[in-house]
Design an enzyme around this catalytic site. Structure first.
Site, PDB file in Angstrom:
ATOM      1  CB  ILE A   1      34.746 -14.943  38.650  1.00  0.00           C
ATOM      2  CG1 ILE A   1      33.543 -15.688  38.046  1.00  0.00           C
ATOM      3  CG2 ILE A   1      35.350 -15.799  39.759  1.00  0.00           C
ATOM      4  CD1 ILE A   1      32.996 -15.142  36.797  1.00  0.00           C
TER       5      ILE A   1
ATOM      6  CB  CYS B   1      47.463 -49.223  43.103  1.00  0.00           C
ATOM      7  SG  CYS B   1      48.940 -50.257  43.170  1.00  0.00           S
TER       8      CYS B   1
ATOM      9  CB  THR C   1      40.681 -16.922  44.832  1.00  0.00           C
ATOM     10  OG1 THR C   1      39.928 -16.155  43.879  1.00  0.00           O
ATOM     11  CG2 THR C   1      41.961 -17.446  44.203  1.00  0.00           C
TER      12      THR C   1
ATOM     13  CB  ILE D   1      42.721 -30.868  41.407  1.00  0.00           C
ATOM     14  CG1 ILE D   1      43.412 -30.045  42.498  1.00  0.00           C
ATOM     15  CG2 ILE D   1      43.623 -30.987  40.176  1.00  0.00           C
ATOM     16  CD1 ILE D   1      44.727 -30.659  42.993  1.00  0.00           C
TER      17      ILE D   1
ATOM     18  CG  HIS E   1      45.835 -29.410  35.461  1.00  0.00           C
ATOM     19  ND1 HIS E   1      46.315 -28.170  35.815  1.00  0.00           N
ATOM     20  CD2 HIS E   1      46.113 -29.541  34.142  1.00  0.00           C
ATOM     21  CE1 HIS E   1      46.867 -27.587  34.761  1.00  0.00           C
ATOM     22  NE2 HIS E   1      46.730 -28.395  33.728  1.00  0.00           N
TER      23      HIS E   1
HETATM   24  N1  APR Z   1      38.318 -13.792  39.999  1.00  0.00           N
HETATM   25  C1  APR Z   1      38.945 -13.721  38.786  1.00  0.00           C
HETATM   26  N2  APR Z   1      40.277 -13.955  38.616  1.00  0.00           N
HETATM   27  C2  APR Z   1      40.980 -14.266  39.728  1.00  0.00           C
HETATM   28  C3  APR Z   1      40.404 -14.342  41.016  1.00  0.00           C
HETATM   29  C4  APR Z   1      39.014 -14.084  41.126  1.00  0.00           C
HETATM   30  N3  APR Z   1      38.360 -14.131  42.312  1.00  0.00           N
HETATM   31  N4  APR Z   1      41.385 -14.675  41.913  1.00  0.00           N
HETATM   32  C5  APR Z   1      42.527 -14.790  41.197  1.00  0.00           C
HETATM   33  N5  APR Z   1      42.287 -14.539  39.891  1.00  0.00           N
HETATM   34  C6  APR Z   1      43.219 -14.636  38.760  1.00  0.00           C
HETATM   35  C7  APR Z   1      44.609 -14.120  39.059  1.00  0.00           C
HETATM   36  O1  APR Z   1      44.696 -12.759  38.665  1.00  0.00           O
HETATM   37  C8  APR Z   1      45.488 -15.028  38.188  1.00  0.00           C
HETATM   38  O2  APR Z   1      45.789 -14.421  36.947  1.00  0.00           O
HETATM   39  O3  APR Z   1      43.355 -16.013  38.491  1.00  0.00           O
HETATM   40  C9  APR Z   1      44.630 -16.265  37.929  1.00  0.00           C
HETATM   41  C10 APR Z   1      45.191 -17.513  38.582  1.00  0.00           C
HETATM   42  O4  APR Z   1      46.403 -17.826  37.923  1.00  0.00           O
HETATM   43  P1  APR Z   1      47.348 -18.970  38.527  1.00  0.00           P
HETATM   44  O5  APR Z   1      47.525 -18.743  39.987  1.00  0.00           O
HETATM   45  O6  APR Z   1      48.543 -19.049  37.638  1.00  0.00           O
HETATM   46  O7  APR Z   1      46.491 -20.303  38.398  1.00  0.00           O
HETATM   47  P2  APR Z   1      46.201 -21.118  37.076  1.00  0.00           P
HETATM   48  O8  APR Z   1      46.189 -20.246  35.878  1.00  0.00           O
HETATM   49  O9  APR Z   1      44.989 -21.942  37.332  1.00  0.00           O
HETATM   50  O10 APR Z   1      47.476 -22.098  36.986  1.00  0.00           O
HETATM   51  C11 APR Z   1      47.410 -23.090  36.004  1.00  0.00           C
HETATM   52  O11 APR Z   1      49.456 -24.025  36.850  1.00  0.00           O
HETATM   53  O12 APR Z   1      50.912 -24.727  38.427  1.00  0.00           O
HETATM   54  C12 APR Z   1      49.901 -25.142  37.597  1.00  0.00           C
HETATM   55  O13 APR Z   1      48.605 -27.021  38.081  1.00  0.00           O
HETATM   56  C13 APR Z   1      48.715 -25.664  38.366  1.00  0.00           C
HETATM   57  O14 APR Z   1      46.459 -25.785  37.498  1.00  0.00           O
HETATM   58  C14 APR Z   1      47.536 -24.911  37.780  1.00  0.00           C
HETATM   59  C15 APR Z   1      48.115 -24.311  36.506  1.00  0.00           C
END
Ligand code: APR
Length: 245
Positions: free
Chosen positions: A233, A130, A28, A106, A122
């Site tokens: 982070i 293909c 992010t 990804i 993922h």
């Molecule tokens: N630093 C630390 N943590 C962060 C930051 C940051 N800068 N920005 C966001 N977060 C945290 C949020 O608080 C959240 O708990 O990262 C987490 C992201 O969670 P999700 O949005 O659920 O993403 P993720 O856990 O990677 O999802 C897993 O779900 O839908 C599928 O394929 C998709 O790979 C994905 C999987």
């Protein structure tokens, strides 16, 4: 009483074999939205999840591709750069630590930052295959047509990412590596998606394995960790000023 940073550095110092598990929160601060935070890809519109499924791809491949490209900003993914968090993990390797990164992302940013042992659970945005003849194509071919097709057999390509309903990759390696790990470091994931959500409990059963988490929001597994840091982070790493910023 040790502060968060001191405890973090102390646990890092004592570890040689580090297994890292990352999610969308890792990227992010590189400008890529996560999925479930405010403004996240699924938070904005939950119907997107249904479109990013194997079933939807197989039924409506011509509708799938424009949605996929728009969602994952395929056209601009060159514009995203690794942040201090990605670089910190690559730096740990340079300092002689044995680091295996298992990422749900990804975006390829761990590889771009210089980490050498990266397992993309993922899949990756970098290629498509293909489904009929198995030919693999790079990003250029994916961008060349709105609905990319195989040059050999003209079938519609499938991106090399794990869609909902697909099998997650490298899981056996992840659970195997955990058994020879000193420190599990979980960064930027809500731990909401199986089978990755089972990693903390699996790790909790391994004697002597230390666990740290850096995640902005609380997760259902915080209590299993030796140290939980609810911070961004890259911001946290930059404040340590012990690693490249
Ligand atoms: N630093 C630390 N943590 C962060 C930051 C940051 N800068 N920005 C966001 N977060 C945290 C949020 O608080 C959240 O708990 O990262 C987490 C992201 O969670 P999700 O949005 O659920 O993403 P993720 O856990 O990677 O999802 C897993 O779900 O839908 C599928 O394929 C998709 O790979 C994905 C999987």
């Amino acid at each position: 009483m040790q502060g968060e940073a001191e405890k973090f550095l102390d646990l890092l110092e004592k570890a040689q074999h580090i297994t890292v598990l990352t999610g969308a929160g890792m990227s992010t601060e590189s400008g890529i939205p996560d999925f479930r935070s405010a403004g996240g890809i699924w938070t904005e519109d939950t119907s997107r999840m249904e479109a990013m499924s194997r079933d939807y791809f197989e039924r409506y491949p011509k509708l799938f591709w424009p949605k996929f490209k728009e969602l994952f900003q395929l056209k601009m993914s060159d514009s995203f750069q690794p942040n201090a968090g990605h670089r910190f993990l690559a730096e740990l390797e340079k300092r002689g630590k044995d680091v295996n990164v298992f990422t749900q992302n990804i975006d390829g940013l761990h590889i771009e930052a210089g980490s050498h042992h990266v397992y993309e659970l993922h899949g990756s945005l970098q290629s498509a295959t293909c489904p009929k003849c198995g030919m693999q194509y790079g990003r250029a071919q994916m961008l060349h047509e709105e609905v990319p097709k195989c040059c050999q057999c003209r079938s519609i390509l499938k991106p090399d990412v794990v869609l909902f309903g697909d099998i997650v990759q490298h899981l056996d390696t992840l659970f195997q590596v955990l058994n020879s790990t000193d420190l599990l470091l979980v960064i930027g994931t809500s731990l909401e998606v199986a089978p990755v959500r089972f990693v903390p409990e699996e790790a909790h059963m391994i004697p002597g394995l230390k666990k740290m988490m850096i995640n902005l929001d609380k997760t259902a597994y915080d209590q299993l960790f030796d140290l939980v840091i609810h911070r961004k982070i890259a911001e946290f790493i930059n404040e340590l000023n012990r690693f490249p910023i």
